[in-house]
Design an enzyme around this catalytic site. Structure first.
Site, short mmCIF file in Angstrom:
data_model
loop_
_atom_site.label_atom_id
_atom_site.label_comp_id
_atom_site.label_asym_id
_atom_site.label_seq_id
_atom_site.Cartn_x
_atom_site.Cartn_y
_atom_site.Cartn_z
N LYS A 58 6.64 3.01 11.18
CA LYS A 58 7.46 4.05 10.55
C LYS A 58 6.51 5.01 9.83
O LYS A 58 5.80 4.61 8.89
CB LYS A 58 8.43 3.42 9.56
CG LYS A 58 9.28 4.45 8.85
CD LYS A 58 10.38 3.79 8.05
CE LYS A 58 11.21 4.82 7.34
NZ LYS A 58 12.28 4.21 6.57
N LYS A 68 9.23 5.25 14.69
CA LYS A 68 10.09 6.24 14.04
C LYS A 68 9.26 7.24 13.26
O LYS A 68 8.36 6.79 12.55
CB LYS A 68 11.02 5.48 13.09
CG LYS A 68 11.88 6.34 12.22
CD LYS A 68 12.57 5.47 11.21
CE LYS A 68 13.36 6.35 10.29
NZ LYS A 68 13.98 5.65 9.22
#
Ligand code: PBG
Length: 325
Positions: free
Chosen positions: A197, A251
């Protein structure tokens, strides 16, 4: 001209084209992120995310039937709670009556064949908007935060979530959550880990949606990855694989296709990608200005995310795209 290769020959054969398509987007690939609010009646639009709403539990339960009818079966739930319920430790995450735990019970009562994913992180519940508990120095305390995440994973499992998705980027949380779930008999609850992330500016509209930013920018670079760091992303993915994650997620999605592709090549676990709020809203914004075609760009960007290697894609376009497939 004497050309030995004319790739255009096949491209001009319209009838053959579908056979030559290397990847097709399927409804089954898509997971819809959903915001559940404890203050609204039915639904409230989110200004910076056209077509996305905060739902009340009742509104959501009705809407899920519509989504199911167009072929969507997987939903990631995000809480949006009032400021009075927020505190520095994010204690509301451990309240079994908190909005998402209540929502999943209602949804599971009405529908049987859905996959419901609980996002595990403290930022919807903390007054400062960070994903964990702050130590005296102002940094997020890794191990204290993991204790909270393990407890909230258990409440999520008890409430009926099929999958828990830690989105906090604390070190070692996948192993601890797996251990807590197993010790309590939740062997079948899967972990979809937000493994790589990045500390991205594309999360802005999401922070509006869950009202975590309070109009101040939050610096999460003490736990999220530097967008410049590919090798560090591979380290995070490898650690989550070793710690027992069932699915590895990258992400945001489209700016990080190289990471998605490398993850698909290196690991045997399913790879998920999250097309985040800013990726969604930028297409919409250009669409509203008349500069881009929203549907075509949405389809193209999701196809490219899949081509890079994503097996599952979280996207706010899921409803629009599912209707068009
Ligand atoms: C935080 C979380 C974020 C998103 C999902 N979970 C934002 C953040 O890290 O600040 C972003 C999703 C999106 O932008 O669509 N736990």
């Amino acid at each position: 001209m004497n050309l030995s290769r004319r790739p255009r020959r096949l491209r001009e054969l319209t009838a053959v084209k579908p056979m030559l398509k290397e990847f097709s987007l399927l409804k089954e690939d898509l997971i819809l992120p959903v915001f559940v609010s404890d203050t609204c009646i039915e639904k409230v639009a989110i200004d910076s995310m056209p077509g996305v709403y905060r739902w009340s539990i009742e509104g959501l339960v009705e809407q899920i039937e519509n989504w199911q009818n167009i072929g969507l079966h997987a939903f990631a739930l995000f809480p949006c709670i009032s400021d009075q319920k927020k505190c520095p430790e994010g204690k509301e995450a451990l309240n079994p009556e908190s909005i998402c735990y209540k929502a999943v019970k209602e949804i599971k009562r009405r529908f049987s064949d859905l996959i419901l994913i609980a996002d595990l992180a403290l930022d919807p519940f903390t007054s400062h908007g960070h994903d964990g508990i702050l130590s005296a120095s102002g940094k997020v305390d890794n191990d204290l935060t993991i204790e909270m995440l393990c407890k909230s994973a258990l409440i999520a499992a008890q409430s009926g979530f099929d999958v828990v998705a830690p989105s906090d980027m604390m070190d070692g949380r996948v192993a601890e959550i797996r251990n807590a779930l197993d010790k309590n008999g939740f062997h079948d609850v899967a972990i979809l880990s937000y493994s790589a992330k990045f500390c991205s500016s594309y999360y802005g509209p999401f922070r509006d949606a869950i009202a975590s930013s309070q109009n101040k920018p939050i610096d999460k670079s003490g736990y999220q990855l530097d967008p410049a760091n590919f090798r560090e992303a591979m380290l995070e993915l490898r650690l989550d694989e070793q710690e027992g994650a069932d699915i590895l997620m990258i992400k945001p999605a489209e700016p990080y296709l190289d990471v998605i592709k490398a993850a698909k090549e290196k690991f045997s676990l399913p790879i998920a990608a999250y097309q985040v709020s800013g990726e969604y809203s930028r297409i919409w914004a250009a669409g509203k200005l008349g500069w881009l075609d929203v549907d075509k760009c949405a389809h193209e960007s999701l196809t490219c995310i899949k081509r890079a290697g994503a097996d599952l894609i979280l996207t706010y376009f899921a409803e629009r795209i599912a209707k068009s497939l």
